[in-house]
Design a protein around this motif. Structure first.
Motif, PDB file in Angstrom:
ATOM      1  N   ALA A   1     -10.066  22.124  38.864  1.00  0.00           N
ATOM      2  CA  ALA A   1      -9.298  21.786  39.875  1.00  0.00           C
ATOM      3  C   ALA A   1      -8.898  20.249  39.650  1.00  0.00           C
TER       4      ALA A   1
ATOM      5  N   TRP B   1      -5.321  18.425  39.025  1.00  0.00           N
ATOM      6  CA  TRP B   1      -4.712  17.464  40.037  1.00  0.00           C
ATOM      7  C   TRP B   1      -4.628  16.181  39.430  1.00  0.00           C
TER       8      TRP B   1
ATOM      9  N   GLN C   1      -7.682  30.016  33.514  1.00  0.00           N
ATOM     10  CA  GLN C   1      -8.185  30.191  34.788  1.00  0.00           C
ATOM     11  C   GLN C   1      -9.042  31.284  35.116  1.00  0.00           C
TER      12      GLN C   1
END
Length: 423
Positions: free
Chosen positions: A154, A158, A244
């Motif tokens: 994450a 980001w 992922q």
């Protein structure tokens, strides 16, 4: 409990949170390693060595720290250990070479010593009948690896990969401050134990069963570490899933294995650590048998036509078997430390540190051996063939030990019986 329930609970909660934070740092290469391996085009063996670097230093430092916590405050050593790891996390974005990543991994391994100090910190707060449960709850801090598997991707999506290290460094520094402020101080009883002679702590290490417990922990903990590091790349190479999805499936394995550790401690308290370990080994042996079987194609020449058979472990069955192994490993990790406390309640630093060192060496050696086996044999499932062999050795050692103890008990009974008849 030997002390107030409130203080003991606070000590356990603070130690578990601390261990989870450190474990998330110790297993950071499980995520970063995939990107680093692609960037540097590493072979399977080179990749295994990269993953194993934090495990090596974490393993080797566990034993000396186990001796230090018998003499000095475990709480202060924990805080110092966390602060020592922060600088390399901040420097991670500036590393670009394979050798640099190896050295950084060795530095990150300092976080792996937190388990030994944490076990020594919490064990005096609880009575013997509660040790399995208490240490199981503390050991659930293994879920820190799940935090890394969920949080690191994450952060990368980001803010970019270069921000993972600095943010982890900031988080670990905050945890060090929180632990220093919230963890209750060690009692006079704990401090007085450190006045004993140094040989008192080393004496049990001359006993063979300490190293036998270490062998058990080599499998239940070392293979857990090795699998959480190896599984993301395995899913990518064998099943062609996305990064992922590979991380998510590995996260599931880590989360399940870590969460059941407390339950494993309760089972060890209630039914005995040896019974739990024996059940764990048999469960893993069956699962590893199926995981070791490589994809196979066969042609059967029939009377009228040929019959073509394709045998392979699909991703669904593979994930199910891995989860069963993870659950068994969680029970096994708790059971091993329950039996360590049962046999050596006065030596949780030295004996516990020795067993933890041997277990963590599994986290170092097994990824390297996985890579070598894959490069030499040329089969992805060679890693599970290797684990099957390690487990077979553990089970043989446990079986021979049980048989020897039964013989000794029969001899002692016969001697006592003859003595009574003579009287």
């Amino acid at each position: 409990m030997q002390y107030t329930d409130k203080l003991a609970s606070r000590a356990l909660m603070a130690a578990t949170a601390m261990f989870a934070a450190n474990f998330s740092v110790w297993t950071l290469y499980a995520v970063l390693g995939v990107s680093i391996g692609d960037q540097l085009r590493l072979s399977a063996t080179e990749f295994g060595v990269l993953l194993a670097a934090p495990m090596l230093s974490g393993a080797l430092l566990r034993f000396p720290l186990g001796l230090l916590v018998e003499r000095f405050s475990a709480k202060k050593l924990i805080v110092l250990q966390m602060i020592l790891v922060v600088p390399i996390l901040v420097l991670l974005p500036h590393i670009r070479s394979y050798s640099g990543y190896l050295l950084a991994g060795l530095w990150l391994g300092i976080s792996g010593t937190s388990f030994v100090a944490g076990i020594r910190y919490i064990s005096p707060w609880f009575e013997g009948r509660q040790q399995g449960t208490a240490m199981g709850i503390f050991g659930a801090g293994n879920a820190g690896a799940a935090i890394t598997l969920a949080l690191s991707p994450a952060i990368e999506n980001w803010l970019g990969q270069d921000m993972i290290g600095p943010l982890y460094g900031a988080g670990l520094f905050v945890m060090a401050i929180l632990f220093a402020l919230t963890a209750p101080e060690e009692t006079r009883y704990m401090r007085s134990r450190r006045r004993t002679e140094f040989d008192f702590h080393l004496r049990p290490l001359r006993e063979l069963r300490v190293w036998r417990f270490g062998l058990y922990y080599y499998f239940v903990f070392g293979s857990f570490l090795a699998l959480l590091l190896w599984l993301p790349q395995y899913y990518l190479d064998v099943y062609g899933v996305s990064t992922q999805k590979a991380m998510a499936l590995t996260l599931l394995f880590v989360a399940v294995s870590s969460s059941v550790r407390a339950l494993g401690g309760w089972f060890a308290d209630r039914y005995g650590a040896r019974a739990v370990n024996w059940s764990v080994f048999w469960t893993c042996l069956v699962c590893l048998f199926f995981l070791s079987y490589p994809p196979t194609s066969m042609t059967i020449h029939g009377v009228a036509r040929d019959v073509h058979l394709n045998i392979e472990v699909g991703i669904e069955l593979f994930t199910l078997l891995i989860l069963v192994i993870g659950i068994a490993q969680g029970f096994g990790r708790a059971a091993v430390y329950k039996i360590v406390y049962d046999k050596y309640p006065q030596h949780m630093g030295s004996v516990g540190g020795t067993v933890a060192t041997i277990g963590a060496l599994g986290g170092f050696s097994l990824p390297v051996l996985f890579g070598m086996a894959q490069d030499i044999v040329g089969i992805h499932s060679a890693a599970f063939m290797l684990l099957y062999g390690v487990l077979a050795v553990c089970m043989l050692v446990m079986y021979l030990t049980v048989q020897r103890e039964r013989v000794q008990q029969r001899v002692q009974f016969a001697e006592q019986h003859n003595f009574l008849l003579d009287e």
